[in-house]
Design a protein around this motif. Structure first.
Motif, mmCIF file in Angstrom:
data_model
loop_
_atom_site.group_PDB
_atom_site.id
_atom_site.type_symbol
_atom_site.label_atom_id
_atom_site.label_comp_id
_atom_site.label_asym_id
_atom_site.label_seq_id
_atom_site.Cartn_x
_atom_site.Cartn_y
_atom_site.Cartn_z
ATOM 1 N N LYS A 170 51.352 20.413 -5.706
ATOM 2 C CA LYS A 170 50.454 19.973 -6.763
ATOM 3 C C LYS A 170 49.226 20.857 -6.758
ATOM 4 C CE LYS A 170 48.423 15.688 -7.098
ATOM 5 N NZ LYS A 170 48.748 14.263 -7.171
ATOM 6 N N MET A 171 48.886 21.326 -7.924
ATOM 7 C CA MET A 171 47.755 22.224 -7.977
ATOM 8 C C MET A 171 46.473 21.452 -7.758
ATOM 9 S SD MET A 171 48.686 24.855 -10.976
ATOM 10 C CE MET A 171 46.983 25.349 -10.756
ATOM 11 N N LYS A 172 45.562 22.160 -7.130
ATOM 12 C CA LYS A 172 44.253 21.555 -6.978
ATOM 13 C C LYS A 172 43.647 21.413 -8.366
ATOM 14 C CE LYS A 172 40.592 22.047 -3.546
ATOM 15 N NZ LYS A 172 39.328 21.745 -4.211
ATOM 16 N N ASN A 173 43.123 20.273 -8.627
ATOM 17 C CA ASN A 173 42.516 20.081 -9.928
ATOM 18 C C ASN A 173 41.320 21.002 -10.092
ATOM 19 O OD1 ASN A 173 44.270 18.119 -10.783
ATOM 20 N ND2 ASN A 173 43.064 16.501 -9.793
ATOM 21 N N THR A 174 41.187 21.532 -11.249
ATOM 22 C CA THR A 174 40.010 22.350 -11.497
ATOM 23 C C THR A 174 38.825 21.417 -11.620
ATOM 24 O OG1 THR A 174 40.188 22.188 -13.879
ATOM 25 C CG2 THR A 174 41.471 23.899 -12.791
ATOM 26 N N ALA A 175 37.684 22.017 -11.541
ATOM 27 C CA ALA A 175 36.482 21.194 -11.619
ATOM 28 C C ALA A 175 36.451 20.389 -12.908
ATOM 29 C CB ALA A 175 35.240 22.071 -11.517
ATOM 30 N N SER A 176 36.878 21.028 -13.975
ATOM 31 C CA SER A 176 36.803 20.339 -15.254
ATOM 32 C C SER A 176 37.768 19.157 -15.295
ATOM 33 C CB SER A 176 37.078 21.307 -16.398
ATOM 34 O OG SER A 176 38.427 21.711 -16.346
ATOM 35 N N ASP A 177 38.881 19.280 -14.600
ATOM 36 C CA ASP A 177 39.773 18.133 -14.515
ATOM 37 C C ASP A 177 39.212 17.115 -13.529
ATOM 38 O OD1 ASP A 177 41.574 18.871 -16.349
ATOM 39 O OD2 ASP A 177 43.036 19.675 -14.942
ATOM 40 N N ASN A 178 38.900 17.666 -12.391
ATOM 41 C CA ASN A 178 38.578 16.842 -11.250
ATOM 42 C C ASN A 178 37.410 15.901 -11.520
ATOM 43 O OD1 ASN A 178 39.109 15.956 -8.789
ATOM 44 N ND2 ASN A 178 38.174 17.646 -7.676
ATOM 45 N N LEU A 179 36.368 16.467 -11.980
ATOM 46 C CA LEU A 179 35.159 15.672 -12.148
ATOM 47 C C LEU A 179 35.212 14.799 -13.386
ATOM 48 C CD1 LEU A 179 32.468 18.281 -11.105
ATOM 49 C CD2 LEU A 179 33.190 16.214 -9.893
ATOM 50 N N LYS A 180 36.294 14.906 -14.101
ATOM 51 C CA LYS A 180 36.261 14.239 -15.383
ATOM 52 C C LYS A 180 37.287 13.133 -15.548
ATOM 53 C CE LYS A 180 33.961 17.735 -18.110
ATOM 54 N NZ LYS A 180 34.023 18.612 -19.293
ATOM 55 N N THR A 181 37.981 12.833 -14.483
ATOM 56 C CA THR A 181 38.969 11.766 -14.611
ATOM 57 C C THR A 181 38.321 10.499 -15.136
ATOM 58 O OG1 THR A 181 40.395 12.615 -12.899
ATOM 59 C CG2 THR A 181 40.544 10.287 -13.362
ATOM 60 N N ARG A 182 37.200 10.193 -14.551
ATOM 61 C CA ARG A 182 36.475 9.014 -14.999
ATOM 62 C C ARG A 182 36.126 9.093 -16.482
ATOM 63 N NH1 ARG A 182 32.651 4.856 -12.977
ATOM 64 N NH2 ARG A 182 31.318 4.621 -14.783
ATOM 65 N N GLU A 183 35.661 10.267 -16.870
ATOM 66 C CA GLU A 183 35.306 10.435 -18.280
ATOM 67 C C GLU A 183 36.542 10.376 -19.178
ATOM 68 O OE1 GLU A 183 33.383 11.971 -16.072
ATOM 69 O OE2 GLU A 183 31.605 10.843 -16.704
ATOM 70 N N LYS A 184 37.634 10.972 -18.679
ATOM 71 C CA LYS A 184 38.839 10.947 -19.502
ATOM 72 C C LYS A 184 39.282 9.505 -19.768
ATOM 73 C CE LYS A 184 41.399 13.870 -17.093
ATOM 74 N NZ LYS A 184 42.545 14.715 -16.712
ATOM 75 N N ILE A 185 39.225 8.712 -18.709
ATOM 76 C CA ILE A 185 39.588 7.308 -18.888
ATOM 77 C C ILE A 185 38.650 6.637 -19.878
ATOM 78 C CG2 ILE A 185 39.697 5.063 -17.765
ATOM 79 C CD1 ILE A 185 40.527 6.477 -15.214
ATOM 80 N N LEU A 186 37.360 6.876 -19.674
ATOM 81 C CA LEU A 186 36.371 6.239 -20.528
ATOM 82 C C LEU A 186 36.594 6.615 -21.979
ATOM 83 C CD1 LEU A 186 34.164 4.310 -19.955
ATOM 84 C CD2 LEU A 186 32.572 6.190 -19.667
ATOM 85 N N SER A 187 36.818 7.896 -22.188
ATOM 86 C CA SER A 187 37.014 8.373 -23.554
ATOM 87 C C SER A 187 38.247 7.743 -24.190
ATOM 88 C CB SER A 187 37.140 9.898 -23.529
ATOM 89 O OG SER A 187 37.569 10.361 -24.783
ATOM 90 N N ALA A 188 39.322 7.730 -23.426
ATOM 91 C CA ALA A 188 40.547 7.132 -23.969
ATOM 92 C C ALA A 188 40.343 5.643 -24.204
ATOM 93 C CB ALA A 188 41.715 7.375 -23.012
ATOM 94 N N ALA A 189 39.651 5.014 -23.275
ATOM 95 C CA ALA A 189 39.453 3.567 -23.378
ATOM 96 C C ALA A 189 38.665 3.211 -24.639
ATOM 97 C CB ALA A 189 38.733 3.057 -22.138
ATOM 98 N N VAL A 190 37.681 4.012 -24.948
ATOM 99 C CA VAL A 190 36.925 3.758 -26.168
ATOM 100 C C VAL A 190 37.871 3.707 -27.353
ATOM 101 C CG1 VAL A 190 35.245 4.714 -27.781
ATOM 102 C CG2 VAL A 190 34.772 4.739 -25.333
ATOM 103 N N ASP A 191 38.677 4.751 -27.475
ATOM 104 C CA ASP A 191 39.599 4.798 -28.611
ATOM 105 C C ASP A 191 40.493 3.572 -28.672
ATOM 106 O OD1 ASP A 191 38.579 7.199 -29.361
ATOM 107 O OD2 ASP A 191 40.121 8.399 -28.371
ATOM 108 N N VAL A 192 41.077 3.273 -27.535
ATOM 109 C CA VAL A 192 42.092 2.214 -27.551
ATOM 110 C C VAL A 192 41.466 0.841 -27.733
ATOM 111 C CG1 VAL A 192 44.009 1.191 -26.323
ATOM 112 C CG2 VAL A 192 43.568 3.640 -26.114
#
Lengths: 217, 217, 217, 217
Positions: free
Chosen positions: C2-24
């Motif tokens: 498994k590739m190490k997550n890049t910073a943009s992925d890594n630090l943003k899991t929380r944000e990704k969830i938040l963003s998706a959650a808003v939509d849904v």
DNA sequence: AATGAATGAGCCTTCATTCAT
DNA sequence: GATGAATGAAGGCTCATTCAT
């Protein structure tokens, strides 16, 4: 508010259920049949089944008995075959009768269908019924095959040969979905069944003759 | 409270389900199998089936694939038969292989059982799988029978003959409960299966030869 | 593997969830939203929600805070309206802002949607948030209406009038399915919203003036 | 062990379910209502819902019909308003009727609540019902508003105005939790509703008059 | 920090059966 | 004899959550 049932309705609720049950059991088998479907088709209340038959299981037993003609009336001693005919001809007639019984030329003969279901998932409580239905025909065919194989044939050989013959026939019912895939042109109208019977007869007579020759040697 | 999973538990929930599912589906057929029974036998939670397979239907598909060896690995081009042998011998080997596959000499070969269920109530979504499993063997047997009948045989005759042969074999699975009643001495251990194979082979060769003679005339 | 997550992925899991959650959440409301849909849209594991937010409820709270801009940054003192403009103009601007906020001219303003959901089935634990979001605007509109009604207006009258104005606007969100049936030509593009705002403004100014006249008498 | 059903129990299982269903659906909306809660409150078996109504969906439809009085009997041509009265008075009566219907003076009129739920997450299969209920009243109000606006008013203007009026009323249902926060003194007893109706009527008449004046010019 | 796997509770529905007339 | 109503036991499935890595 409710009209008194006429005699033809009144005395026939039991028969209506039985008749519908035959159709549905034959179509779906025991396990996949619901009492509701039967009652709906029969136009009676769901509770009627339990009232008249005491449950789904017992209804199934009744259906089997009915279908096998064991309901009281007819003799069921195997197919109606001229026993004075030469055994080759008797075999031909037996195979023909079995195929027609099993393959529905028009509507009738739920018998074979129920038989087929029982073979695949026997309801257990019905062993005797099954035996009563099948055994007479089995004995009948044993006699024919015995005559063809000659006096040197022992019982196991006769039975194996009988199973070989019956197996060929039954396959056209059990294996129908698969056969349809492998040989789409296969039909099941009376003419096609006649041809099937002829083929199985020739094949089986050839097999029997070969076995008979081996015995003699 | 909860034991650390051992290696044999771990990573294998999916396999445990699959294994249990094979047993249960083979025993009861699709409709009468509950995922609860499977999961209980597998010692896992009911929801695990949906997690790993996405529902009962898909589990069944997976079971079929697994049982048919289509899970990715093996070649499935029919039975492993020496094609340089004379066709009589090839026929003998085919029948022998089919019977063993179908009749469980020891434990294995749920294959035939699943096949049998599918034949009686096809699950529909599996036509392709069924075909993939059966057709190669069907073709294989067609070739053998074709060689035995000679060049004068047309395709329908070959197929009918193939069905006659396969029908004899399959009958010992489908008709087993009935056969047990009619011929209680019939066994299904390897030796008995060998004898069965021998009998069916002789019978069938006799039948084929008879058909071949009729063609020539 | 498994590739190490890049910073943009890594630090943003929380944000990704938040963003998706808003939509849904905005699309389906709290109760009809599944954690799985959110995680799928966010491209993360289901467990991540519980890890980062501690459950569905808390995620919802976080979504509300995020959407309301209470996540730490922006000031939320009502709409941005020129307080030196005459009150009629301020009312026009307020209505216009509210409608645009609520009716999605292009993509943004999930705010109104969440507000709408909360109004219909309040999640309870969010009263304060709701108040924090809505009250500033409410006060803002009270001031405007108070100015228009004149010094004779008491607080209940002002509030009732404010509710009359807000109710007209909100109806276009809550009642949209019904309105669509009753007035299929109604559009919601920016132009249409402008017209809606103009109409509501005129209607409301008329209403306010009438009330003001009654006070004077 | 089981008591003989009293007359009030007997023959009324269907009604008990319906009554409980109204309460629960109104309280939680369709998606968050479980038939278990309904049946528990009704004191009947879960299966009874399926027996009497054929599933949750159909029960909901039945509840809607029941609540809307569409269960077969009453006329539903809008509110009962004296059409000979001057349009101002008709408007006053309409608003009054709508508010009372929507705001539960004592117990009854779940109608508005169901309506409110439908507006927010329409169940889809109910478009026709919704339309049947709402449209007559919509047309009724359109006529009144049309008379007040005068012959120069086109249909879109009339409808927008109607929505402005209805929106004000509906807001007191949809927005009730919010309103409670912003204006805790707001009551919903009959007296309070009368005052609300009076206010909305005055405000709306003012708005309509203003619009009418603009048309003339 | 993040994840795949696993869980238990709960939901709607269907079914054979029983109850009360 | 016959029926509409009612019941309890499953059944398949979904979901939010927790476990072990």
């Amino acid at each position: 508010m409710k009209m008194k049932n006429t005699a033809s309705d009144n005395l026939k609720t039991r028969e209506k259920i039985l008749s519908a049950a035959v159709d549905v059991f034959v179509k779906h088998g025991f396990n996949n049949t619901t009492i509701r479907e039967i009652c709906q088709e029969a136009g009676v209340n769901v509770a009627a089944v339990n009232y008249h038959f005491g449950g789904k299981d017992n209804l199934y037993v009744a259906v089997c008995k009915h279908v096998l003609g064991l309901s009281g009336n007819v003799e069921l001693r195997g197919f109606d075959i001229d026993q004075t005919a030469p055994p080759e001809e008797q075999l031909r007639l037996f195979i023909r009768s079995l195929l027609f019984a099993i393959l529905d030329h028009k509507k009738p003969s739920h018998e074979g269908r129920i038989m087929a279901w029982e073979m695949v998932h026997p309801t257990g409580s019905l062993d005797t019924i099954i035996k009563d239905m099948i055994r007479p025909r089995h004995e009948q065919l044993c006699a024919i095959v015995g005559a063809l194989l000659g006096p040197g044939a022992d019982v196991p050989l006769i039975k194996s040969t009988v199973f070989s013959i019956v197996g060929q026939c039954i396959h056209y019912r059990h294996g129908r979905p698969v056969i349809t895939q492998l040989h789409p042109k296969q039909k099941y109208d009376p003419d096609a069944i006649e041809k099937l019977a002829e083929h199985i007869t020739r094949f089986s007579l050839g097999g029997i003759k070969a076995l008979a020759r081996e015995i003699e040697e």
